[in-house]
Motif scaffolding. Structure first.
Motif, PDB file in Angstrom:
ATOM      1  N   THR A  71      22.181 -43.782 -54.248  1.00 56.06           N
ATOM      2  CA  THR A  71      23.263 -42.799 -54.300  1.00 56.06           C
ATOM      3  C   THR A  71      22.731 -41.407 -53.952  1.00 56.06           C
ATOM      4  N   PRO A  72      23.575 -40.546 -53.384  1.00 60.74           N
ATOM      5  CA  PRO A  72      23.162 -39.165 -53.107  1.00 60.74           C
ATOM      6  C   PRO A  72      22.758 -38.421 -54.379  1.00 60.74           C
ATOM      7  N   HIS A  73      23.422 -38.723 -55.502  1.00 60.05           N
ATOM      8  CA  HIS A  73      23.109 -38.069 -56.772  1.00 60.05           C
ATOM      9  C   HIS A  73      21.673 -38.371 -57.195  1.00 60.05           C
ATOM     10  N   LEU A  97      15.959 -36.835 -57.854  1.00 61.11           N
ATOM     11  CA  LEU A  97      14.547 -37.131 -57.609  1.00 61.11           C
ATOM     12  C   LEU A  97      13.860 -36.016 -56.842  1.00 61.11           C
ATOM     13  N   LYS A  98      14.547 -35.475 -55.840  1.00 60.28           N
ATOM     14  CA  LYS A  98      13.962 -34.397 -55.043  1.00 60.28           C
ATOM     15  C   LYS A  98      13.679 -33.170 -55.915  1.00 60.28           C
ATOM     16  N   LYS A  99      14.608 -32.885 -56.815  1.00 61.78           N
ATOM     17  CA  LYS A  99      14.435 -31.728 -57.697  1.00 61.78           C
ATOM     18  C   LYS A  99      13.225 -31.909 -58.596  1.00 61.78           C
ATOM     19  N   ARG A 100      13.075 -33.095 -59.167  1.00 64.88           N
ATOM     20  CA  ARG A 100      11.936 -33.365 -60.047  1.00 64.88           C
ATOM     21  C   ARG A 100      10.624 -33.365 -59.267  1.00 64.88           C
ATOM     22  N   ALA A 101      10.650 -33.968 -58.080  1.00 62.78           N
ATOM     23  CA  ALA A 101       9.436 -34.043 -57.270  1.00 62.78           C
ATOM     24  C   ALA A 101       8.940 -32.657 -56.878  1.00 62.78           C
ATOM     25  N   ALA A 102       9.879 -31.767 -56.608  1.00 63.14           N
ATOM     26  CA  ALA A 102       9.506 -30.421 -56.181  1.00 63.14           C
ATOM     27  C   ALA A 102       8.743 -29.656 -57.256  1.00 63.14           C
ATOM     28  N   THR A 103       8.927 -30.031 -58.517  1.00 66.58           N
ATOM     29  CA  THR A 103       8.255 -29.303 -59.595  1.00 66.58           C
ATOM     30  C   THR A 103       6.749 -29.486 -59.579  1.00 66.58           C
ATOM     31  N   PHE A 104       6.269 -30.564 -58.927  1.00 66.73           N
ATOM     32  CA  PHE A 104       4.820 -30.737 -58.832  1.00 66.73           C
ATOM     33  C   PHE A 104       4.355 -30.920 -57.385  1.00 66.73           C
ATOM     34  N   GLY A 105       5.133 -30.364 -56.448  1.00 63.34           N
ATOM     35  CA  GLY A 105       4.688 -30.284 -55.062  1.00 63.34           C
ATOM     36  C   GLY A 105       4.844 -31.537 -54.234  1.00 63.34           C
ATOM     37  N   ALA A 106       5.572 -32.528 -54.727  1.00 64.35           N
ATOM     38  CA  ALA A 106       5.785 -33.749 -53.951  1.00 64.35           C
ATOM     39  C   ALA A 106       6.992 -33.584 -53.037  1.00 64.35           C
ATOM     40  N   ASP A 107       6.989 -34.321 -51.920  1.00 66.41           N
ATOM     41  CA  ASP A 107       8.067 -34.250 -50.939  1.00 66.41           C
ATOM     42  C   ASP A 107       8.624 -35.645 -50.723  1.00 66.41           C
ATOM     43  N   LEU A 108       9.949 -35.802 -50.854  1.00 65.75           N
ATOM     44  CA  LEU A 108      10.600 -37.081 -50.646  1.00 65.75           C
ATOM     45  C   LEU A 108      11.305 -37.086 -49.297  1.00 65.75           C
ATOM     46  N   ILE A 109      11.011 -38.098 -48.479  1.00 67.10           N
ATOM     47  CA  ILE A 109      11.567 -38.202 -47.131  1.00 67.10           C
ATOM     48  C   ILE A 109      12.569 -39.344 -47.106  1.00 67.10           C
ATOM     49  N   SER A 110      13.813 -39.027 -46.726  1.00 67.96           N
ATOM     50  CA  SER A 110      14.871 -40.026 -46.743  1.00 67.96           C
ATOM     51  C   SER A 110      15.816 -39.802 -45.569  1.00 67.96           C
TER      52      SER A 110
END
Length: 205
Positions: free
Chosen positions: A62-64, A69-82
Motif C-alpha cells: 500500500t502507498p501508506h 517505511l520511507k519516513k522511518r528509514a530516513a531517520t537513520f540515512g537509509a533510502d528505499l527504492i520503489s
C-alpha cells in the motif's frame, strides 16, 4: 527505531566487515546480494545502525506503508527504492551506487526473474532459470559485489556474514557467482530459506 537499535547492539554480530569497507573505498558503491534466508529482514537495520549508507529495492502493498517505511528509514540515512515513486527503479539503483551507497538486492526474487528457456543454470542438481540482470548492473556501474547473509545462530543471536563475489572487474560472472553462493547457504542450512513455496517456479520444465 530505538528498540531496534538496542536489539541490534545486544544480539547481532558481523563477520568480515573489512570486505564491505574495502569495497566502499573504491567509491563506486557496493551491490549487496542476499536471499530470503535467515533473518534477511534485519540486514538493512544492522548495516544502517553500524553507520553504513544503505539503499534497498522493495515494493510495498500500500502507498501508506511505503510512506511510513520511507519516513522511518530516513531517520537513520537509509533510502528505499520503489516503483511507487514513479521513477525508474533501475535508474535510481544506479544513482544510489554512484553516490557510493550499499545497494541491497535479493537473488531469489523469482517473481521478478526474466525467464527465457534458453537461459538456464545448474543449481541444486536441477536446471533453473537464469536471470543475468546482476551482470548488467555490475557492468554498467563498475561496483564491487558482496554476498551478505544474516544467519540465525539461535532464537536470540544472529551473525551477519559478508563474502566477496566480484571486485568490480569481472562483471560477466557476477550473477553466476551470486547464485552459487545462494546455493551454498541454502544447502548448508535449508531450514533458514523460506522461498520453498516458489521452488517449482524456479525450475525449467
Amino acid at each position: 527505531v530505538e528498540d531496534i537499535r538496542r536489539l541490534v547492539d545486544r544480539r547481532f554480530s558481523m563477520q568480515n566487515t573489512h570486505i564491505l569497507d574495502e569495497a566502499l573505498q573504491r567509491n563506486k558503491g557496493v551491490i549487496l546480494v542476499t536471499a530470503h534466508w535467515g533473518a534477511v529482514e534485519f540486514i538493512p537495520w544492522v548495516l544502517a545502525m553500524k553507520g553504513y549508507p544503505v539503499s534497498v529495492i522493495l515494493e510495498c502493498q500500500t502507498p501508506h506503508l511505503a510512506k511510513s517505511l520511507k519516513k522511518r528509514a530516513a531517520t537513520f540515512g537509509a533510502d528505499l527504492i520503489s516503483s511507487a515513486d514513479g521513477q525508474s527503479v533501475y535508474g535510481r539503483a544506479l544513482d544510489s551506487l554512484q553516490s557510493n551507497r550499499l545497494l541491497m538486492t535479493e537473488c531469489d526474487e523469482v517473481d521478478a526473474w526474466r525467464k527465457k528457456k534458453g537461459r538456464t543454470i545448474r543449481l541444486f542438481d536441477k536446471t533453473l532459470f537464469f536471470d543475468n540482470t546482476l551482470d548488467l548492473m555490475a557492468q554498467r556501474s563498475g561496483a564491487p559485489v558482496v554476498g551478505i547473509f544474516l544467519k540465525r545462530v539461535s532464537p536470540s543471536r544472529f551473525t551477519l556474514i559478508c563474502e566477496p563475489i566480484n571486485n568490480g572487474r569481472a562483471a560477466n560472472k557476477t550473477a553466476t557467482r551470486a547464485l552459487h553462493l545462494w546455493q551454498k547457504y541454502v544447502t548448508k542450512f535449508p531450514e533458514q530459506w523460506y522461498q520453498w513455496k516458489k521452488w517449482a517456479a524456479m525450475k525449467v520444465a
